[in-house]
Design an enzyme around this catalytic site. Sequence first.
Site, PDB file in Angstrom:
ATOM      1  N   GLY A 135     -43.266 -33.885   0.947  1.00  0.00           N
ATOM      2  CA  GLY A 135     -42.068 -34.581   1.404  1.00  0.00           C
ATOM      3  C   GLY A 135     -40.859 -33.963   0.715  1.00  0.00           C
ATOM      4  N   SER A 136     -40.854 -34.037  -0.627  1.00  0.00           N
ATOM      5  CA  SER A 136     -39.737 -33.458  -1.384  1.00  0.00           C
ATOM      6  C   SER A 136     -39.690 -31.941  -1.225  1.00  0.00           C
ATOM      7  CB  SER A 136     -39.892 -33.766  -2.878  1.00  0.00           C
ATOM      8  OG  SER A 136     -40.116 -35.129  -3.101  1.00  0.00           O
ATOM      9  N   GLY A 356     -39.169 -69.720  -7.885  1.00  0.00           N
ATOM     10  CA  GLY A 356     -40.435 -69.642  -7.145  1.00  0.00           C
ATOM     11  C   GLY A 356     -40.236 -69.483  -5.650  1.00  0.00           C
ATOM     12  N   GLU A 379     -34.934 -39.945   2.673  1.00  0.00           N
ATOM     13  CA  GLU A 379     -33.873 -38.918   2.585  1.00  0.00           C
ATOM     14  C   GLU A 379     -33.804 -38.324   1.186  1.00  0.00           C
ATOM     15  OE1 GLU A 379     -32.708 -38.236   5.429  1.00  0.00           O
ATOM     16  OE2 GLU A 379     -32.587 -40.099   6.566  1.00  0.00           O
ATOM     17  N   THR A 381     -36.020 -38.602  -2.808  1.00  0.00           N
ATOM     18  CA  THR A 381     -36.195 -39.590  -3.889  1.00  0.00           C
ATOM     19  C   THR A 381     -35.055 -39.474  -4.900  1.00  0.00           C
ATOM     20  OG1 THR A 381     -37.454 -38.023  -5.208  1.00  0.00           O
ATOM     21  CG2 THR A 381     -38.715 -39.404  -3.680  1.00  0.00           C
TER      22      THR A 381
HETATM   23  C1  LIG Z   1     -41.011 -45.594   5.564  1.00  0.00           C
HETATM   24  C2  LIG Z   1     -40.762 -44.126   5.480  1.00  0.00           C
HETATM   25  C3  LIG Z   1     -40.110 -43.469   6.513  1.00  0.00           C
HETATM   26  C4  LIG Z   1     -39.915 -42.085   6.471  1.00  0.00           C
HETATM   27  N1  LIG Z   1     -39.317 -41.463   7.536  1.00  0.00           N
HETATM   28  C5  LIG Z   1     -39.298 -40.103   7.570  1.00  0.00           C
HETATM   29  C6  LIG Z   1     -38.823 -39.401   8.728  1.00  0.00           C
HETATM   30  O1  LIG Z   1     -38.349 -40.015   9.680  1.00  0.00           O
HETATM   31  N2  LIG Z   1     -38.918 -38.057   8.763  1.00  0.00           N
HETATM   32  C7  LIG Z   1     -39.420 -37.335   7.705  1.00  0.00           C
HETATM   33  O2  LIG Z   1     -39.463 -36.102   7.794  1.00  0.00           O
HETATM   34  N3  LIG Z   1     -39.848 -37.962   6.578  1.00  0.00           N
HETATM   35  C8  LIG Z   1     -39.801 -39.312   6.482  1.00  0.00           C
HETATM   36  N4  LIG Z   1     -40.264 -39.964   5.359  1.00  0.00           N
HETATM   37  C9  LIG Z   1     -40.797 -39.160   4.264  1.00  0.00           C
HETATM   38  C10 LIG Z   1     -39.914 -39.152   3.045  1.00  0.00           C
HETATM   39  O3  LIG Z   1     -38.785 -38.339   3.296  1.00  0.00           O
HETATM   40  C11 LIG Z   1     -40.755 -38.671   1.868  1.00  0.00           C
HETATM   41  O4  LIG Z   1     -41.708 -39.682   1.582  1.00  0.00           O
HETATM   42  C12 LIG Z   1     -39.909 -38.378   0.657  1.00  0.00           C
HETATM   43  O5  LIG Z   1     -39.115 -37.239   0.866  1.00  0.00           O
HETATM   44  C13 LIG Z   1     -40.789 -38.147  -0.588  1.00  0.00           C
HETATM   45  O6  LIG Z   1     -41.796 -37.222  -0.326  1.00  0.00           O
HETATM   46  P1  LIG Z   1     -43.328 -37.562  -0.686  1.00  0.00           P
HETATM   47  O7  LIG Z   1     -43.632 -38.912  -0.202  1.00  0.00           O
HETATM   48  O8  LIG Z   1     -44.169 -36.437  -0.221  1.00  0.00           O
HETATM   49  O9  LIG Z   1     -43.337 -37.590  -2.270  1.00  0.00           O
HETATM   50  P2  LIG Z   1     -43.533 -36.303  -3.213  1.00  0.00           P
HETATM   51  O10 LIG Z   1     -42.616 -35.218  -2.809  1.00  0.00           O
HETATM   52  O11 LIG Z   1     -44.986 -36.009  -3.292  1.00  0.00           O
HETATM   53  O12 LIG Z   1     -43.057 -36.900  -4.612  1.00  0.00           O
HETATM   54  C14 LIG Z   1     -43.871 -37.767  -5.404  1.00  0.00           C
HETATM   55  C15 LIG Z   1     -43.086 -38.099  -6.680  1.00  0.00           C
HETATM   56  O13 LIG Z   1     -42.818 -36.887  -7.418  1.00  0.00           O
HETATM   57  C16 LIG Z   1     -41.419 -36.758  -7.620  1.00  0.00           C
HETATM   58  N5  LIG Z   1     -41.071 -35.329  -7.550  1.00  0.00           N
HETATM   59  C17 LIG Z   1     -41.364 -34.449  -6.562  1.00  0.00           C
HETATM   60  N6  LIG Z   1     -40.872 -33.229  -6.853  1.00  0.00           N
HETATM   61  C18 LIG Z   1     -40.245 -33.347  -8.048  1.00  0.00           C
HETATM   62  C19 LIG Z   1     -39.518 -32.441  -8.892  1.00  0.00           C
HETATM   63  N7  LIG Z   1     -39.319 -31.159  -8.547  1.00  0.00           N
HETATM   64  N8  LIG Z   1     -39.021 -32.911 -10.068  1.00  0.00           N
HETATM   65  C20 LIG Z   1     -39.198 -34.204 -10.414  1.00  0.00           C
HETATM   66  N9  LIG Z   1     -39.870 -35.109  -9.679  1.00  0.00           N
HETATM   67  C21 LIG Z   1     -40.377 -34.686  -8.507  1.00  0.00           C
HETATM   68  C22 LIG Z   1     -40.770 -37.554  -6.499  1.00  0.00           C
HETATM   69  O14 LIG Z   1     -39.447 -37.926  -6.840  1.00  0.00           O
HETATM   70  C23 LIG Z   1     -41.717 -38.728  -6.398  1.00  0.00           C
HETATM   71  O15 LIG Z   1     -41.421 -39.655  -7.405  1.00  0.00           O
HETATM   72  C24 LIG Z   1     -40.381 -41.352   5.348  1.00  0.00           C
HETATM   73  C25 LIG Z   1     -41.009 -42.020   4.288  1.00  0.00           C
HETATM   74  C26 LIG Z   1     -41.213 -43.389   4.334  1.00  0.00           C
HETATM   75  C27 LIG Z   1     -41.916 -44.072   3.195  1.00  0.00           C
END
Ligand SMILES: Cc1cc2nc3c(=O)[nH]c(=O)nc-3n(C[C@H](O)[C@H](O)[C@H](O)COP(=O)(O)OP(=O)(O)OC[C@H]3O[C@@H](n4cnc5c(N)ncnc54)[C@H](O)[C@@H]3O)c2cc1C
Length: 401
Positions: A135-136, A356, A379, A381
Amino acid sequence: MARLAQTAGLTDIQREILSTVRDFVDKEIIPVATELEHRDEYPQAIVDGLKELGLFGLMIPEEYGGLGESLLTYALCVEEIARGWMSVSGIINTHFIVAYMLKQHGTQEQKEYFLPRMAAGEVRGAFSMSEPALGSDVSAITSKAVKDGDEYVLNGQKMWLTNGGTSTLVAVLVKSDEGHPEGTAPHKSMTTFLVEKEPGFGEVRPGLTIPGKIDKMGYKGVDTTELIMDGLRIPANRVLGGTTGRGFYQMMDGVEVGRVNVAARGCGVAQRAFELGVSYAQQRHTFGKQIAQHQAIQFKLAEMATKVEAAHAMMVNAARKKDSGERNDLEAGMAKYLASEYCKEVVEDAFRIHGGYGFSKEYEIERLYREAPMLLIGEGTAEIQKMIIGRRLLEEYRLQG
Ligand SMILES: Cc1cc2nc3c(=O)[nH]c(=O)nc-3n(C[C@H](O)[C@H](O)[C@H](O)COP(=O)(O)OP(=O)(O)OC[C@H]3O[C@@H](n4cnc5c(N)ncnc54)[C@H](O)[C@@H]3O)c2cc1C
């Protein structure tokens, strides 16, 4: 009655739009939101109402049938809508990002083909970067497009598509090796495809499956899905902007305005939490007086209101910066980071004020408590926002010599 989160310097038109939206939220959204959310029901009547108000075309230029309004107007509308129910703002937000990307980066034919129907809410957008394993780290995308004559063949799995089922146009980011030699930086070998599909679940176009809704803790009502591409054939004229290799930049541009909107959602949810908290604090009595008369509760209200004001001011600043044509990644990152963290804190304080009863599904704060965490993730984290902010600060404050 609202005293907080006022915005100075709005035009008459902006004020009129906002007052119409606020009225709609108070009458059509707030009374039904919690019930629909508990049933995880898509708010079709609300969406129809938003269509009538022209909200799906708010920022689409007038020449394509939209209202041609600014990012600020849009963000302020999102704030109002999220105050009513955050899921509804989610329904328009990915649509808005796709329309924005088309407006900024689409070919003339793509704009003429999609934007008028998007403005009318007939074509509804979703955008798709995330995958099950990322995601990130967008650069790690593994979904792939390979050229085959006048078409591209797409394969791979996408994750977390907001509006994945209800949309009929998905902007999908994939790797495309065509024309990009081995060793090209990942962000220069990605392409955004404009994928049209039927709404619904199952095989919605040959080679394209939307398996079903992901069951979420909050942000219910709006559908969030996976998307599976298995030999999906897309004509070359559905490459956004007509040229491969630009997808990463196009998506980042979209996400940047999306960040202002997530900040606006945080502002709206926090405002509602404050309203609920300040109201409950004047109804509940303990030790012979309203709990609002205990200094500890007044201090909470003071902190909550200060956070609502600060987040609103930063969100407005980020939107205005983009509207002025300037780069706003620093401001958008800061606004998104602050507004989502403050939203979580204000919601938690309102929850505590409810004692509560906050834990009971009968009270609206229970829903807000499950909604706020999504803003910490979507968008980008908090950690990702801080990376963006930190990098930009070092650019701005680089030591000379
Ligand atoms: C309800 C919902 C709707 C969504 N809608 C969309 C959508 O419409 N389209 C779309 O494309 N995506 C969508 N997403 C995805 C969302 O953008 C991602 O979940 C988000 O970008 C985080 O990616 P991840 O879940 O893979 O977490 P990861 O990237 O795996 O991160 C896990 C943890 O590690 C931390 N982390 C990661 N890299 C680093 C770094 N370099 N340094 C420090 N910390 C780090 C993160 O901050 C987080 O705490 C949605 C997510 C949700 C929950």
